[in-house]
Design an enzyme around this catalytic site. Structure first.
Site, PDB file in Angstrom:
ATOM      1  N   GLU A 133      61.738 104.566 -18.960  1.00 29.24           N
ATOM      2  CA  GLU A 133      62.922 103.770 -19.272  1.00 29.24           C
ATOM      3  C   GLU A 133      63.839 104.478 -20.270  1.00 29.24           C
ATOM      4  OE1 GLU A 133      59.743 102.351 -22.235  1.00 29.24           O
ATOM      5  OE2 GLU A 133      59.877 103.240 -20.233  1.00 29.24           O
ATOM      6  N   ASP A 174      67.112 104.038 -24.771  1.00 26.66           N
ATOM      7  CA  ASP A 174      65.843 103.453 -24.331  1.00 26.66           C
ATOM      8  C   ASP A 174      66.035 101.961 -24.124  1.00 26.66           C
ATOM      9  OD1 ASP A 174      62.734 104.147 -24.233  1.00 26.66           O
ATOM     10  OD2 ASP A 174      62.959 102.184 -25.169  1.00 26.66           O
ATOM     11  N   ILE A 175      65.482 101.437 -23.019  1.00 25.26           N
ATOM     12  CA  ILE A 175      65.548 100.002 -22.761  1.00 25.26           C
ATOM     13  C   ILE A 175      64.519  99.302 -23.640  1.00 25.26           C
ATOM     14  CG2 ILE A 175      65.285  98.187 -21.025  1.00 25.26           C
ATOM     15  CD1 ILE A 175      66.035 100.244 -18.892  1.00 25.26           C
TER      16      ILE A 175
END
Length: 355
Positions: A270, A227-228
């Protein structure tokens, strides 16, 4: 049949290529009939000269229809013209000159009229072939007084070539475009349009196949959820276009760190899912740490933006439902998030095996 999805939609690629090829074919036939008009007039066969005047007019009108994107009407007009022209010429000169073969060409091309249902188009093509056969019965014994009758075998050969070339040229080009479109459709069905990673739906099929392969070959399978960090803040501060650019660059980094047998997926927003085939937990940790450090040190948006990612890793075993392995990787990702982000957390192997 051709479909139009919206008022402003343009014809699809196949339809555009077909229209362009039909224009080339129409000009080709227009020029051919002009030559035949001169030839028959010179040979004092007035009726065939007049027939070719009508043919020139028909092909000229057909070209106008093609420029108005009415290829289905143009093709039907061409079908009528070729049929009548073949009948008239064979009735006057007989079958020895090969003008009947034009019916084969138009029979194959009428099948490209997508406005007609396949059954109707096939029936029309069959009718043209039956007309071809009937010409031999009707005009097979016609004796002509054509001044070029001594050249009949050569004219016959030339007509066969003239008939074959348009079919080969047109259908060959449409074949190539069709294959290209099939590849593009396959890509659209399998890949996320923004990142070019596999989409979630298609990835599930790949993962199922990878699981079966690992069971059969006793290979290990490692799951990574990624995950960003603070991605919503990136969108809010820099805008969604910059956010999209970040997703694209991150996806490129992920591709750089995956092998041909691995499965890299844009899982949603994301969030990304990586499936490492024939990879143990320790090796997966090292690979993910390398990816995490590369993203951490990379500069985005012309050096104005720093991006980090958090990761959760879990090992899958045949006795473990895959959704549970994903949950374990997701839980590990959650731990990475709560412990400050920009880190990698692995689900304990004992937990994975006993779950």
């Amino acid at each position: 049949m051709a479909t139009r999805q919206h008022y402003f939609s343009q014809p699809d690629t196949v339809e555009q290529v077909k229209n362009r090829l039909f224009k080339q074919l129409a000009y080709y036939c227009l020029g051919l009939h002009c030559l035949l008009l001169v030839l028959f007039w010179y040979c004092d066969i007035t009726i065939l000269a007049m027939v070719n005047v009508g043919s020139v007019i028909a092909w000229a009108v057909g070209i106008m229809l093609l420029y108005e994107h009415k290829s289905h009407l143009a093709l039907r007009l061409f079908c009528v013209e070729v049929t009548l022209h073949s009948i008239f010429v064979c009735a006057v000169l007989g079958m020895g000159y090969g003008f009947q073969y034009y019916l084969w060409t138009i029979a194959s091309l009428i099948l490209l009229d997508y406005q007609l249902k396949l059954k109707i188009a096939s029936a029309l093509a069959l009718l043209l072939i039956l007309t071809f056969a009937a010409l031999f019965e009707l005009f097979g014994s016609v004796q002509d007084s054509f001044v070029l009758s001594h050249l009949a075998p050569y004219i016959h050969f030339i007509n066969v070539l003239i008939c074959a070339l348009p079919s080969i040229y047109t259908i060959g080009h449409i074949r190539e475009v069709t294959f290209s479109n099939r590849y593009q459709l396959a890509q659209l069905a399998a890949k996320d349009p923004l990142t070019s990673l596999f989409n979630r739906r298609y990835a599930k099929e790949l993962i199922k196949n990878a699981q079966e392969n690992c069971v059969n070959t006793s290979q290990q399978l490692t799951i990574v959820m990624a995950d960003i960090d603070h991605f919503k803040g990136i969108n809010d501060k820099y805008g969604h276009d910059i956010g999209d650019d970040v997703l694209i660059e991150v996806a490129l980094k992920i591709k750089h760190h995956t092998l041909h047998s691995d499965i890299a997926v844009r899982w949603g927003g994301e969030e990304f899912l990586l499936v490492f085939v024939n990879c143990d937990l320790e090796t997966a940790q090292a690979r993910i740490e390398s990816l995490r450090r590369e993203i951490e040190t990379h500069t985005f948006n012309a050096d104005a933006l720093q991006v980090t990612m958090s990761f959760g890793i879990a090992q899958w075993h045949p006795a473990l439902p895959f959704r549970m392995a994903i949950k374990l990787a997701d839980d590990a990702l959650y731990i990475s998030k709560t412990q400050g982000r920009n880190r990698t957390t692995s689900a304990p192997s004992k937990t994975v095996q006993s779950t």
